[in-house]
Design a protein around this motif. Structure first.
Motif, short mmCIF file in Angstrom:
data_model
loop_
_atom_site.label_atom_id
_atom_site.label_comp_id
_atom_site.label_asym_id
_atom_site.label_seq_id
_atom_site.Cartn_x
_atom_site.Cartn_y
_atom_site.Cartn_z
N ARG A 26 16.44 6.94 133.40
CA ARG A 26 16.39 8.36 133.81
C ARG A 26 16.74 9.40 132.72
NH1 ARG A 26 13.96 8.92 138.60
NH2 ARG A 26 15.02 7.78 140.14
N ALA A 27 17.65 8.80 131.61
CA ALA A 27 17.88 9.88 130.37
C ALA A 27 16.39 9.99 129.68
CB ALA A 27 18.89 9.09 129.78
N ASN A 28 15.82 9.03 129.60
CA ASN A 28 14.32 9.19 129.25
C ASN A 28 13.40 10.08 129.68
OD1 ASN A 28 15.07 7.32 126.84
ND2 ASN A 28 14.18 5.56 127.95
N GLU A 29 13.60 10.03 130.94
CA GLU A 29 12.73 11.38 131.87
C GLU A 29 13.50 12.53 131.72
OE1 GLU A 29 11.64 7.90 135.28
OE2 GLU A 29 12.73 9.64 135.78
N LEU A 30 14.69 12.80 131.32
CA LEU A 30 15.21 13.95 131.39
C LEU A 30 15.74 14.62 130.16
CD1 LEU A 30 17.65 12.91 134.36
CD2 LEU A 30 15.81 14.47 134.62
N LYS A 31 15.11 14.19 128.90
CA LYS A 31 15.00 14.52 127.71
C LYS A 31 14.91 16.12 127.67
CE LYS A 31 15.96 10.79 125.44
NZ LYS A 31 17.40 10.53 125.39
N GLY A 32 15.62 17.03 127.06
CA GLY A 32 15.38 18.37 126.97
C GLY A 32 16.35 19.30 128.05
N ILE A 48 26.54 7.42 128.96
CA ILE A 48 26.03 8.74 129.04
C ILE A 48 26.08 9.57 127.86
CG2 ILE A 48 27.00 10.89 130.18
CD1 ILE A 48 27.60 8.72 132.52
N LYS A 49 26.93 9.39 126.84
CA LYS A 49 27.38 10.14 125.95
C LYS A 49 26.05 9.81 124.89
CE LYS A 49 32.29 10.65 126.41
NZ LYS A 49 33.65 10.19 125.65
N LYS A 50 25.66 8.67 124.82
CA LYS A 50 24.57 8.31 123.98
C LYS A 50 23.11 8.71 124.63
CE LYS A 50 22.32 4.07 121.99
NZ LYS A 50 22.20 2.70 122.15
N GLU A 51 23.09 8.47 125.74
CA GLU A 51 21.64 8.69 126.25
C GLU A 51 21.27 10.23 126.60
OE1 GLU A 51 19.17 6.41 126.29
OE2 GLU A 51 20.10 4.50 126.24
N PHE A 52 22.27 10.92 127.18
CA PHE A 52 21.99 12.50 127.87
C PHE A 52 22.70 13.13 126.86
CE2 PHE A 52 22.05 9.37 131.46
CZ PHE A 52 21.16 10.13 132.18
N ASP A 53 22.10 14.45 127.00
CA ASP A 53 22.66 15.61 126.25
C ASP A 53 23.75 16.44 127.02
OD1 ASP A 53 22.93 17.75 124.46
OD2 ASP A 53 21.05 18.80 124.93
N LEU A 54 24.93 16.28 126.58
CA LEU A 54 26.10 16.82 127.34
C LEU A 54 26.48 18.31 126.58
CD1 LEU A 54 28.46 13.63 128.00
CD2 LEU A 54 26.50 14.61 129.42
N ALA A 55 26.89 19.12 127.28
CA ALA A 55 27.55 20.29 127.11
C ALA A 55 28.76 19.93 126.36
CB ALA A 55 27.45 21.30 128.05
N GLU A 56 29.15 20.97 125.42
CA GLU A 56 30.40 20.95 124.67
C GLU A 56 31.67 20.86 125.45
OE1 GLU A 56 32.86 22.86 121.02
OE2 GLU A 56 30.78 23.53 121.47
N ILE A 85 15.89 17.06 141.29
CA ILE A 85 15.34 17.35 140.03
C ILE A 85 13.87 17.93 140.28
CG2 ILE A 85 14.50 16.27 137.70
CD1 ILE A 85 17.57 16.39 137.91
N ALA A 86 13.73 19.15 139.44
CA ALA A 86 12.14 19.49 139.47
C ALA A 86 11.97 19.87 140.82
CB ALA A 86 11.13 18.62 138.72
N GLY A 87 12.74 20.21 142.08
CA GLY A 87 12.29 20.52 143.25
C GLY A 87 12.09 19.34 144.00
#
Length: 369
Positions: free
Chosen positions: A44-50, A78-86, A264-266
């Motif tokens: 899922r992380a690969n699909e949700l890049k950006g 999660i910290k490795k694969e997903f972009d988390l807010a500060e 996700i995306a509707g």
């Protein structure tokens, strides 16, 4: 920003009212389950890049029941694969009877910064009656361990043999122990649970009694500085749940694990409730989705209205217009006329009046029908 939900389907004992995907006799499958959960996370992380995520929520089941190494493993990935807010909010649901200082050290390493503790009642008699595994003393001990963290407490109303004073005592205990957020839920007797039989037998308080309990508890919480921001959620200002608030604003979220739902995306989609089927699917290189639907057009508008009207904030008219390119008052003109006496309206928003929010379901149906 979107959120991440992780479902932990294991628990020590099923509560008499619980119809969630939680399995007290299947913790032996935890190793295989988490291995597959990590696979789903990676895919899922690969699909949700950006996308940047600002909340992570571990629900169940009882996340605090399993070996904390699994929670740590989830957070590392999660910290490795997903972009988390500060300033990411990371919540773990806790049963007070399953927490100790050794687990807490691992949770701290994992970065958990918010805990949602299932007290339900401060009466040991009631806790035994509804098959909770903890006591009032366990809750006090757990909140002592958690005293330096953001703390939310669950309180239930409408329980058998529960007095109004018992509800207020439970609220007082939650506040005394440092809760800045309280979720207050009315018991819903679900078919197939032991509590449903008691409902059929007439052992539960009627709807009018529960509504009266809710109104008195809401007023009591307000006097204590807890403002309602959603029908079942109250907080000292600044301590609202970011994760749950995202749901009610129809924000995106990815659900991972058994029975987890996503938006996700509707598209709304949900995983199987079966651990065995979930594991089989992930090991076969596919997702374990059993439901998928693209929410568009009138359905999307109705969903927006349904979610927003559960909150004190209500529908912000410019947000509706930005989302759909149309005017809310025109789109639902006939429904708004039917529900007019229950609503507060001005040039910026529409919301359900405070005294009617607890019974918002029927009002919302009138508006969107």
């Amino acid at each position: 920003m979107p959120g991440i939900y992780i479902h932990i389907p294991f628990c020590k004992q099923k509560c008499s009212y619980c119809d969630f995907a939680s399995y007290p006799r299947e913790v032996g499958k935890a190793e295989a389950y988490f291995a597959c959960l990590y696979k789903e996370m990676h895919s899922r992380a690969n699909e949700l890049k950006g996308k940047k995520f600002d909340t992570v929520y571990f629900g169940g089941g009882t996340p605090s029941y399993v070996d904390p190494k699994y929670i740590l493993g989830c957070m590392r990935l999660i910290k490795k694969e997903f972009d988390l807010a500060e300033n990411v909010e990371i919540t773990l649901e806790v049963n007070p009877g399953t927490l100790d200082r050794n687990k807490m050290r691992v949770y701290k390493e994992a970065g958990i910064n918010r805990f949602s503790v299932g007290l339900q009642s401060a009466s040991d008699e009631i806790l035994r009656d509804i098959a909770r595994i903890h006591t009032k003393a366990d809750y006090i001990a757990a909140t002592e361990i958690l005293k330096s963290y953001e703390l939310s407490t669950d309180v239930m109303i409408g329980l058998p043999n529960q007095s109004m004073q018992s509800i207020l005592d439970t609220i007082d205990l939650a506040i005394e122990r440092g809760s800045k957020h309280i979720s207050m839920y009315a018991l819903t007797p679900e078919e197939g649970t032991p509590m449903y039989s008691r409902y059929l037998n007439g052992d539960l308080p009627d709807g009018d009694t529960v509504a009266d309990e809710y109104d008195k508890a809401r007023a009591y919480l307000k006097d204590k500085g807890f403002l309602r921001y959603e029908v079942s959620n109250f907080a000292i200002p600044g301590h609202e749940s970011k994760h749950n608030s995202n749901y009610w604003r129809r924000g995106e979220y990815i659900g991972l694990g058994v029975a987890a739902s996503s938006f996700i995306a509707g598209r709304r989609f949900t995983n199987t409730e079966s651990i065995d089927e979930y594991v089989h699917c992930l090991l076969s290189g596919k997702y374990a989705e059993v439901y998928s639907e693209k929410i568009e057009g009138e359905d999307a508008k109705e969903e927006f209205v349904m979610l927003a009207l559960r909150t004190e904030r209500g529908i912000i008219l410019k947000e509706y217009s930005a989302a759909f390119g149309s005017d809310f008052s025109k789109d639902f003109s006939s429904g708004l006329k039917r529900a007019d006496k229950y609503l507060l309206k001005d040039e910026t928003r529409v919301k359900i009046k405070d005294e009617y929010l607890y019974v918002q379901n029927g009002i919302i149906v009138d508006i969107i029908s």
